[in-house]
Design an enzyme around this catalytic site. Structure first.
Site, short mmCIF file in Angstrom:
data_model
loop_
_atom_site.label_atom_id
_atom_site.label_comp_id
_atom_site.label_asym_id
_atom_site.label_seq_id
_atom_site.Cartn_x
_atom_site.Cartn_y
_atom_site.Cartn_z
N ASP A 38 -53.08 48.12 -7.68
CA ASP A 38 -51.92 48.75 -8.83
C ASP A 38 -50.99 47.89 -9.23
OD1 ASP A 38 -50.87 51.01 -9.84
OD2 ASP A 38 -49.72 51.27 -8.20
N GLU A 95 -45.88 52.03 3.82
CA GLU A 95 -45.53 52.47 2.40
C GLU A 95 -45.35 54.18 2.47
OE1 GLU A 95 -48.41 51.69 -0.66
OE2 GLU A 95 -48.38 49.53 -0.03
N TYR A 136 -48.72 58.86 1.23
CA TYR A 136 -48.13 59.41 0.12
C TYR A 136 -48.14 61.14 -0.03
CZ TYR A 136 -47.43 54.89 -1.71
OH TYR A 136 -46.97 53.54 -1.89
N GLU A 159 -54.64 47.83 2.17
CA GLU A 159 -55.52 49.11 1.89
C GLU A 159 -57.00 48.88 1.57
OE1 GLU A 159 -53.96 51.76 -0.74
OE2 GLU A 159 -52.22 52.30 0.56
#
Ligand code: GCB
Length: 653
Positions: free
Chosen positions: A212, A545, A509, A456
């Site tokens: 990303d 994160e 998230y 990840e």
């Protein structure tokens, strides 16, 4: 994009061309000491304007077919000025360059000082690239001197024999650079050819990536010419152990070009006083009452660096050559228990950020004003650490981490390893080579306290077990002194790499990608996340994160997604759980992200990722103030200083 690619794989690089033009001359496993001016070495930076030409031929292979490296680039066709260091993508108004995939060509002509070419033996002249993205082939005066796979890490070539006979001491450096990613590169990517002629022009392709951030390309870090004597210090490795009253600095020095007649080392403190001395290629220096290297906010004088001066004398023919190299050395220890991360025997809590090398116009190009601004913001924030998400950062940045006491989790470019074929042997071998390059570059840095081999990956896939077992074991073999991890977003019960890490680093998230808009689920879900991981592994955990996008200036109360208030509220929900768990086994929290950054275009990205607590131009959003209050509060709780730190100014050097 309607540009042609001649064959699959690297754009413009079909197997035939590989055979014709790419003799295997890879950068070898020698040392990778940072070039420095010393009494025996000179260093010259080649930053500024270079000539540049993108190969826009249908197969992107005209540069090789016509051998552009054999003559000045301007004689091959139109060239433009390109700044180095910088990414090339955002420099012009040409949309083809913004999204270009394939070979681009850079060139610089320099005159070398005659003293670099004279003497018997003459000095060794080395050409070094801090990094270039992604695959580089370099010629000097038309002779290929090095090729290197991978961005983010340095490579170099001894060009002495090529430049020695050069008329007028001219040195023409030509670089062919290809930014194509494959399932076996790090990061991986793939070229997708669109065969449907009713929907796409002929030879249409796009590059698919599973990470990303924008795949910026170009010569991203300084290009340097430097000299050493013909016999020289090739590499130095130091590790340190200490108690409060005595420290040991273990060292190993390798020398190339001749057997050293003598090798002496002296360690100086910041007053220039020699505190320990030794000789020979392997040994141990004893430092009484050492000034330990402490992280920022853990000590009133963080980032204490000694200077290790290594001096070598070697007989080459009739001449006695001397080489001198000075290495900054920080004395500190790192240990991991089942609930703690210890630096110098004291519990260390990571209150920090994830970053990117990313900015307007220069892309991923090294930029001093930006670097210094970022460190000032980190200190303003009360951040004591960052992860080099998702690739190794410039040596210039790492130097400041060492000097300011900013603790680093040093991450490889292993981001987006998702495809099954990216877990095969070819990918594995490349990953091992990259870890070797990374450890070789950063092994002596006190700021680096842990290696992260990936971010990840699809670590729930069966081949991930062997893959991560092997990469982590190799990294530990290369550097037994530091813990190793990778960053996961897989389910705790399915992750096949987690058994091999020293610290669990987990991204989540909640209320963003999962249960978007539902802040109320965070307490339950985050508590379960930590408890599940801890129950399974009994290893300390970092929330590596968490975050939410916010568009600066967008407000809403009650908080709605993308508003500054929502980003603040999400932080507060996470912090409430973190405050409970940091009393147990959670050893850190790293916000995603320090600043907004550019990504590929897509329906979920508004001119890039907006999870920064600072804008891309480094202005604070509301969330930055929430984090700042928290980090200073935590710093006051855990500092060895009396709890009176109210201002960052105390720590500005
Ligand atoms: C992640 C990735 C990071 C992304 C972030 C996001 O999990 O590690 O590279 O930018 O999420 O914002 O989606």
């Amino acid at each position: 994009m309607a540009l042609a690619a001649s064959c699959s794989g690297r754009v413009g690089l079909c197997p035939l061309l590989v055979l014709l033009f790419l003799p295997a001359l890879a950068a070898g496993p020698a040392g990778m000491l940072q070039p420095r001016d010393t009494p025996s070495r000179e260093r010259r930076e080649l930053g500024g304007l270079w000539s540049f030409r993108a190969d826009l031929s249908p197969g992107r292979d005209a540069g090789f077919a016509q051998r552009w490296y054999r003559q000045p680039l301007r004689q091959t066709g139109p060239v433009i000025d390109m700044p180095v260091p910088a990414s090339f993508n955002d420099i012009t108004q040409d949309p083809r360059l913004e999204n270009y995939i394939g070979w681009v060509w850079y060139e610089k002509e320099v005159l070398l000082p005659p003293r670099w070419l004279q003497g018997d033996p003459a000095p060794r002249v080395v050409l070094r690239f801090g990094s270039a993205h992604y695959y580089s082939i370099v010629w000097v005066n038309g002779v290929q001197v090095v090729e290197h796979e991978g961005g983010h890490l340095p490579f170099e070539a001894d060009i002495s024999s090529v430049v020695r006979g050069s008329p007028g001491a001219l040195c023409r450096i030509t670089v062919a650079l290809n930014n194509t990613l494959s399932p076996h590169t790090l990061p991986p990517g793939s070229i997708q050819y669109m065969a449907d002629k009713s929907r796409y022009p002929r030879n249409y392709f796009v590059q698919d990536i599973k990470f990303d951030f924008f795949n910026y390309a170009g010569i991203h870090r300084p290009v340097v010419l430097y000299t050493t004597p013909a016999a020289y210090i090739d590499d130095i490795t130091v590790t340190t152990t200490s108690s409060d009253t005595v420290a040991l600095v273990q060292y190993q020095v390798s020398v190339v070009g001749s057997t050293a007649n003598s090798l002496s080392l002296s360690l100086r403190d910041q007053e220039g006083k020699v505190v320990a001395a030794g000789d020979g290629p392997v040994g141990e220096l004893k430092v009484l009452n050492p000034n330990l290297w402490w992280p920022y906010l853990m000590h009133e004088n963080p980032g204490y660096l000694y200077s290790l001066e290594v001096k070598m004398q070697a007989q080459v023919g009739r001449v006695l050559l001397e080489d001198v190299y000075t290495l900054p050395v920080g004395i500190r220890t790192v240990h991991v228990t089942s609930t703690q991360f210890l630096i110098n025997g004291r519990p260390f809590y990571f209150h920090g950020v994830n970053k990117h090398e990313d900015a307007d116009i220069r892309g991923k190009g090294l930029d001093w004003p930006l670097i210094v601004k970022d460190f000032n913001l980190l200190r303003w924030l009360g951040a004591n650490s960052f992860r080099t998400s998702h690739y190794p950062y410039a040596e210039e940045i790492m130097d400041l981490c060492d000097a300011y006491g900013i603790v680093v989790i040093d991450e490889s470019p292993g981001v987006g390893i998702k495809l099954p074929e990216s877990f095969g042997n070819k990918s594995l071998q490349h990953h091992l080579a990259v870890m070797e390059e990374l450890v070789r570059r950063d092994k002596n840095r006190p700021s680096v306290v842990m290696w992260s081999v990936a971010n990840e990956p699809a670590s729930e896939l069966p081949p991930a077990a062997h893959y991560f077992k092997t990469v982590i074991a190799r990294t530990k073999a290369l550097d037994p002194s530091r813990p190793v991890t990778f960053v996961t977003d897989a389910n705790y019960a399915l992750d096949r790499g987690a058994p091999y890490v020293d610290v669990i680093c987990v991204n989540s998230y909640l209320s963003w990608y999962h249960d978007p808009g539902h802040l109320e689920v965070i307490p339950l879900q985050l508590t379960a996340q930590f408890e599940n991981w801890y129950k399974t592994y009994q290893k300390p955990i970092i929330q590596s994160e968490y975050g939410a996008d916010s568009v600066p200036g967008l407000h809403s109360d009650p908080p709605l997604m993308f508003s500054e208030e929502y980003q603040q509220a999400m932080l507060r929900e996470y912090h409430a759980v973190l405050d409970k768990k940091r009393k147990e086994y959670v050893i850190g929290e790293l916000i995603w992200n320090f600043a907004d950054f550019m990504t590929n275009q897509g329906t979920t990205r508004v001119l890039g990722n907006k999870k920064g607590i600072f804008t891309r131009q480094r202005q604070p959003k509301a969330a930055a103030f929430v984090l700042r209050d928290r980090y200073w509060k935590i710093a006051n709780e855990s500092s060895c200083l009396p709890p009176v730190i109210t201002s960052h100014s105390l720590f500005l050097k």
